[in-house]
Scaffold this motif. Structure first.
Motif, PDB file in Angstrom:
ATOM      1  N   ASN A 182      -0.681   3.329   3.506  1.00 33.23           N
ATOM      2  CA  ASN A 182      -0.869   2.596   4.768  1.00 33.23           C
ATOM      3  C   ASN A 182      -2.308   2.113   4.931  1.00 33.23           C
ATOM      4  O   ASN A 182      -2.807   1.955   6.039  1.00 33.23           O
ATOM      5  N   THR A 183      -2.976   1.875   3.785  1.00 31.52           N
ATOM      6  CA  THR A 183      -4.403   1.535   3.834  1.00 31.52           C
ATOM      7  C   THR A 183      -4.657   0.197   4.530  1.00 31.52           C
ATOM      8  O   THR A 183      -5.604   0.062   5.300  1.00 31.52           O
ATOM      9  N   TRP A 184      -3.810  -0.792   4.259  1.00 30.40           N
ATOM     10  CA  TRP A 184      -4.065  -2.130   4.818  1.00 30.40           C
ATOM     11  C   TRP A 184      -4.137  -2.087   6.347  1.00 30.40           C
ATOM     12  O   TRP A 184      -4.948  -2.770   6.973  1.00 30.40           O
ATOM     13  N   SER A 185      -3.265  -1.279   6.965  1.00 29.73           N
ATOM     14  CA  SER A 185      -3.225  -1.249   8.430  1.00 29.73           C
ATOM     15  C   SER A 185      -4.237  -0.260   9.015  1.00 29.73           C
ATOM     16  O   SER A 185      -4.272  -0.065  10.230  1.00 29.73           O
ATOM     17  N   ALA A 186      -5.040   0.370   8.154  1.00 34.30           N
ATOM     18  CA  ALA A 186      -6.019   1.372   8.586  1.00 34.30           C
ATOM     19  C   ALA A 186      -5.345   2.559   9.284  1.00 34.30           C
ATOM     20  O   ALA A 186      -5.988   3.291  10.033  1.00 34.30           O
ATOM     21  N   GLY A 187      -4.065   2.707   9.043  1.00 38.19           N
ATOM     22  CA  GLY A 187      -3.339   3.790   9.719  1.00 38.19           C
ATOM     23  C   GLY A 187      -3.158   3.520  11.208  1.00 38.19           C
ATOM     24  O   GLY A 187      -2.711   4.379  11.958  1.00 38.19           O
ATOM     25  N   ILE A 188      -3.503   2.289  11.630  1.00 44.76           N
ATOM     26  CA  ILE A 188      -3.506   1.951  13.056  1.00 44.76           C
ATOM     27  C   ILE A 188      -2.393   0.965  13.410  1.00 44.76           C
ATOM     28  O   ILE A 188      -1.652   1.167  14.360  1.00 44.76           O
ATOM     29  N   TYR A 189      -2.321  -0.129  12.649  1.00 40.97           N
ATOM     30  CA  TYR A 189      -1.409  -1.218  13.030  1.00 40.97           C
ATOM     31  C   TYR A 189       0.026  -1.022  12.566  1.00 40.97           C
ATOM     32  O   TYR A 189       0.882  -1.858  12.846  1.00 40.97           O
ATOM     33  N   PHE A 190       0.268   0.062  11.807  1.00 39.38           N
ATOM     34  CA  PHE A 190       1.654   0.392  11.450  1.00 39.38           C
ATOM     35  C   PHE A 190       1.818   1.884  11.674  1.00 39.38           C
ATOM     36  O   PHE A 190       1.130   2.701  11.049  1.00 39.38           O
ATOM     37  N   ASP A 191       2.720   2.233  12.590  1.00 41.61           N
ATOM     38  CA  ASP A 191       2.934   3.636  12.945  1.00 41.61           C
ATOM     39  C   ASP A 191       3.919   4.242  11.934  1.00 41.61           C
ATOM     40  O   ASP A 191       5.143   4.117  12.074  1.00 41.61           O
ATOM     41  N   ALA A 192       3.365   4.858  10.896  1.00 50.99           N
ATOM     42  CA  ALA A 192       4.175   5.290   9.749  1.00 50.99           C
ATOM     43  C   ALA A 192       5.306   6.246  10.161  1.00 50.99           C
ATOM     44  O   ALA A 192       6.462   6.045   9.787  1.00 50.99           O
ATOM     45  N   PHE A 193       4.977   7.256  10.967  1.00 50.74           N
ATOM     46  CA  PHE A 193       6.001   8.278  11.259  1.00 50.74           C
ATOM     47  C   PHE A 193       7.096   7.718  12.174  1.00 50.74           C
ATOM     48  O   PHE A 193       8.253   8.092  12.059  1.00 50.74           O
ATOM     49  N   ALA A 194       6.726   6.789  13.048  1.00 47.89           N
ATOM     50  CA  ALA A 194       7.741   6.187  13.925  1.00 47.89           C
ATOM     51  C   ALA A 194       8.705   5.304  13.131  1.00 47.89           C
ATOM     52  O   ALA A 194       9.770   4.956  13.626  1.00 47.89           O
ATOM     53  N   HIS A 195       8.323   4.924  11.913  1.00 48.21           N
ATOM     54  CA  HIS A 195       9.179   4.074  11.087  1.00 48.21           C
ATOM     55  C   HIS A 195       9.831   4.854   9.949  1.00 48.21           C
ATOM     56  O   HIS A 195      10.261   4.264   8.953  1.00 48.21           O
ATOM     57  N   GLY A 196       9.872   6.178  10.065  1.00 52.36           N
ATOM     58  CA  GLY A 196      10.673   6.975   9.133  1.00 52.36           C
ATOM     59  C   GLY A 196       9.945   7.529   7.923  1.00 52.36           C
ATOM     60  O   GLY A 196      10.558   8.152   7.060  1.00 52.36           O
ATOM     61  N   VAL A 197       8.632   7.294   7.844  1.00 55.70           N
ATOM     62  CA  VAL A 197       7.868   7.766   6.678  1.00 55.70           C
ATOM     63  C   VAL A 197       7.662   9.288   6.769  1.00 55.70           C
ATOM     64  O   VAL A 197       7.477   9.830   7.861  1.00 55.70           O
ATOM     65  N   ASP A 198       7.694   9.973   5.623  1.00 55.61           N
ATOM     66  CA  ASP A 198       7.462  11.427   5.616  1.00 55.61           C
ATOM     67  C   ASP A 198       5.998  11.777   5.354  1.00 55.61           C
ATOM     68  O   ASP A 198       5.486  12.759   5.868  1.00 55.61           O
ATOM     69  N   ILE A 199       5.370  10.973   4.502  1.00 53.98           N
ATOM     70  CA  ILE A 199       3.975  11.253   4.114  1.00 53.98           C
ATOM     71  C   ILE A 199       3.235   9.931   4.098  1.00 53.98           C
ATOM     72  O   ILE A 199       3.681   8.970   3.463  1.00 53.98           O
ATOM     73  N   THR A 200       2.128   9.877   4.796  1.00 58.54           N
ATOM     74  CA  THR A 200       1.353   8.638   4.798  1.00 58.54           C
ATOM     75  C   THR A 200      -0.041   8.922   4.251  1.00 58.54           C
ATOM     76  O   THR A 200      -0.603   9.993   4.474  1.00 58.54           O
ATOM     77  N   MET A 201      -0.534   7.975   3.459  1.00 56.11           N
ATOM     78  CA  MET A 201      -1.886   8.142   2.917  1.00 56.11           C
ATOM     79  C   MET A 201      -2.674   6.858   3.158  1.00 56.11           C
ATOM     80  O   MET A 201      -2.102   5.791   3.351  1.00 56.11           O
ATOM     81  N   GLN A 202      -3.979   6.985   3.177  1.00 57.35           N
ATOM     82  CA  GLN A 202      -4.817   5.795   3.158  1.00 57.35           C
ATOM     83  C   GLN A 202      -6.110   6.081   2.408  1.00 57.35           C
ATOM     84  O   GLN A 202      -6.547   7.228   2.301  1.00 57.35           O
ATOM     85  N   ALA A 203      -6.670   5.006   1.883  1.00 60.94           N
ATOM     86  CA  ALA A 203      -8.002   5.086   1.301  1.00 60.94           C
ATOM     87  C   ALA A 203      -8.982   4.943   2.467  1.00 60.94           C
ATOM     88  O   ALA A 203      -9.162   3.851   2.997  1.00 60.94           O
ATOM     89  N   LEU A 204      -9.600   6.055   2.862  1.00 58.65           N
ATOM     90  CA  LEU A 204     -10.593   6.015   3.951  1.00 58.65           C
ATOM     91  C   LEU A 204     -11.833   5.236   3.511  1.00 58.65           C
ATOM     92  O   LEU A 204     -12.659   4.842   4.340  1.00 58.65           O
ATOM     93  N   THR A 205     -11.940   5.067   2.191  1.00 63.84           N
ATOM     94  CA  THR A 205     -12.965   4.218   1.575  1.00 63.84           C
ATOM     95  C   THR A 205     -13.052   2.864   2.276  1.00 63.84           C
ATOM     96  O   THR A 205     -14.128   2.267   2.337  1.00 63.84           O
ATOM     97  N   LYS A 206     -11.918   2.392   2.793  1.00 59.79           N
ATOM     98  CA  LYS A 206     -11.868   1.022   3.335  1.00 59.79           C
ATOM     99  C   LYS A 206     -12.336   1.003   4.798  1.00 59.79           C
ATOM    100  O   LYS A 206     -13.512   1.058   5.052  1.00 59.79           O
ATOM    101  N   TYR A 207     -11.387   0.960   5.740  1.00 61.49           N
ATOM    102  CA  TYR A 207     -11.771   0.680   7.127  1.00 61.49           C
ATOM    103  C   TYR A 207     -12.412   1.862   7.852  1.00 61.49           C
ATOM    104  O   TYR A 207     -13.246   1.668   8.724  1.00 61.49           O
ATOM    105  N   ILE A 208     -11.997   3.088   7.525  1.00 59.52           N
ATOM    106  CA  ILE A 208     -12.585   4.227   8.232  1.00 59.52           C
ATOM    107  C   ILE A 208     -14.047   4.363   7.832  1.00 59.52           C
ATOM    108  O   ILE A 208     -14.944   4.440   8.675  1.00 59.52           O
ATOM    109  N   GLY A 209     -14.318   4.347   6.528  1.00 60.10           N
ATOM    110  CA  GLY A 209     -15.709   4.361   6.056  1.00 60.10           C
ATOM    111  C   GLY A 209     -16.410   3.108   6.578  1.00 60.10           C
ATOM    112  O   GLY A 209     -17.427   3.187   7.257  1.00 60.10           O
TER     113      GLY A 209
END
Ligand SMILES: Cc1ncc(COP(=O)(O)O)c(C=O)c1O
Length: 386
Positions: A182-209
């Motif tokens: 879910n890196t592209w959405s920064a974990g923000i613009y796509f609510d992974a768990f509300a859409h049925g995902v069990d495990i979500t990951m992101q590269a914090l290297t990108k938007y969080i950093g």
């Protein structure tokens, strides 16, 4: 006990005034964690359960970042790793064993594909790929031993938005787990768990950093049992995140809302402008109808960020595309994205399973420079092709 000065260098009796409060989280660097008494010593990884035990499992700086990511993604627990690639490795290793089958979309991030092909297969895991647009049709790719289905939405470089809820429903009926990059959405613009995902990951290297100066990743789950599997594997393979990097990420996070707003608006504006240019055949930006899965983006996402691709019209040679990239002055040539600087990268898609864009696809990341300057830069680089 009286102590020699050399001992005092290590065991000091000094105290500092108590009650310090600040807006920043201190950088706690540590391997060794002290126990109050011998019987309290334990090497348990789950510091949420047993208290601090060893720097490998996170100092307070690392756990604060983990907890803040978890809060944003609305999970139960987050594990922070040294790099996004470390996060996806941890997931594969925690969930799969010899004889299992893992499914990934053809549009998956290249190093994730390399890990699956080169490492997982060596350990007896079956690996295969499905078209990113499969939706519920992903069932035709399932095997009796399919345990994990990966999604990445939008996909790397080619930007296909996936029907994650349909894929999740099919996978769950089959008894498989669904993982999302879910890196592209920064974990923000796509609510992974509300859409049925069990495990979500992101590269914090990108938007969080957010400043191109650190490498971190995160893995978030809602299910305590999945947290248990991740925690045990994290301990076994030993991939601790640096507290210094986590401190930078905590700082980056505070400004992420304003950064995301600007890079999102600028990228969309440039994408629309590029779509009108005669040199460009296709703009692959999820918020534009020309992007595969645009309707799914409208249905499932609450915003867009700074990364998109363009495809030059047929007839443009590889040399011309490279000339365009080289002619850009503000868009620097470099991997990764999510920082303040605009970036560009050209690719060569050769697999018959990928869209036939060949050498004509170029990925752009829009940073925080003034929009008019970025547009002028693209314009002069396109003009250089005449
Ligand atoms: C979609 C995606 N996932 C994961 C990663 C890996 O992140 P890192 O560079 O922190 O290993 C990247 C990096 O480019 C990425 O684009």
């Amino acid at each position: 006990m009286s102590k020699d000065w050399k001992t005092r260098l290590i065991h000091s009796d000094v105290t500092v005034p108590p009650g310090f409060r600040a807006l920043t989280t201190p950088v706690y660097r540590a391997s060794t964690v002290l126990f109050p008494e011998a019987s309290a010593a334990t090497d348990h990884w789950n510091q949420y359960e047993v208290g601090y035990t060893y720097g490998m499992y996170g100092t307070p700086t690392v756990l604060e970042l983990a907890a803040r990511i978890c809060e944003l993604e609305k999970g139960f627990r987050t594990v922070v790793t040294p790099g996004g690639q470390g996060a996806l490795s941890l997931i594969h290793l925690a969930l799969l064993k010899n004889g299992d089958h893992v499914l990934l979309p053809e549009s998956i991030y290249g190093p994730n594909r390399a890990l699956a092909n080169q490492v997982l297969r060596r350990f007896g895991v079956e690996v295969s790929y499905y078209p990113p647009s499969a939706g519920s049709g992903v069932v035709s790719a399932f095997k009796p031993n399919t345990r994990v289905v990966w999604c990445e939405s939008p996909g790397s470089i080619t930007m296909e938005v996936q029907d994650v809820p349909a894929i999740a429903e099919a996978a769950h009926r089959h008894g498989a787990l669904v993982v999302l990059d879910n890196t592209w959405s920064a974990g923000i613009y796509f609510d992974a768990f509300a859409h049925g995902v069990d495990i979500t990951m992101q590269a914090l290297t990108k938007y969080i950093g957010g400043h191109s100066d650190l490498l971190l990743g995160s893995v978030t789950v809602c299910d305590p049992q999945l947290h248990e599997r991740l925690g045990q594997t994290h301990q076994a393979i030993g991939c601790p995140a640096s507290p210094d990097d986590c401190s930078l990420a905590l700082r980056g996070m505070k400004t992420m809302a304003v950064r995301l707003k600007v890079v999102g608006e600028s990228a969309l504006s440039l994408a629309r402008w590029l779509a009108q240019r005669p040199e460009i055949e296709l703009v692959l930006h999820p918020a534009l109808p020309s992007c595969p899965g645009h309707e799914l983006w409208k249905r499932d996402f609450t915003g867009s960020t700074g990364l998109f691709s363009v495809v030059f019209r047929k007839g443009f040679t590889r040399e011309q595309v490279l000339k365009f990239v080289d002619a850009l002055e503000l868009f620097e040539i470099g991997y990764s994205w999510g920082g303040v600087t605009s970036l560009v990268m050209s690719y060569q898609l050769e697999s018959p399973k990928r869209p036939a864009y060949g050498h004509r696809i170029v990925r752009l990341y829009t940073g925080l420079e003034t929009l008019d300057d970025l547009r002028a830069d693209l314009e002069q680089a396109l003009s250089a092709l005449k």
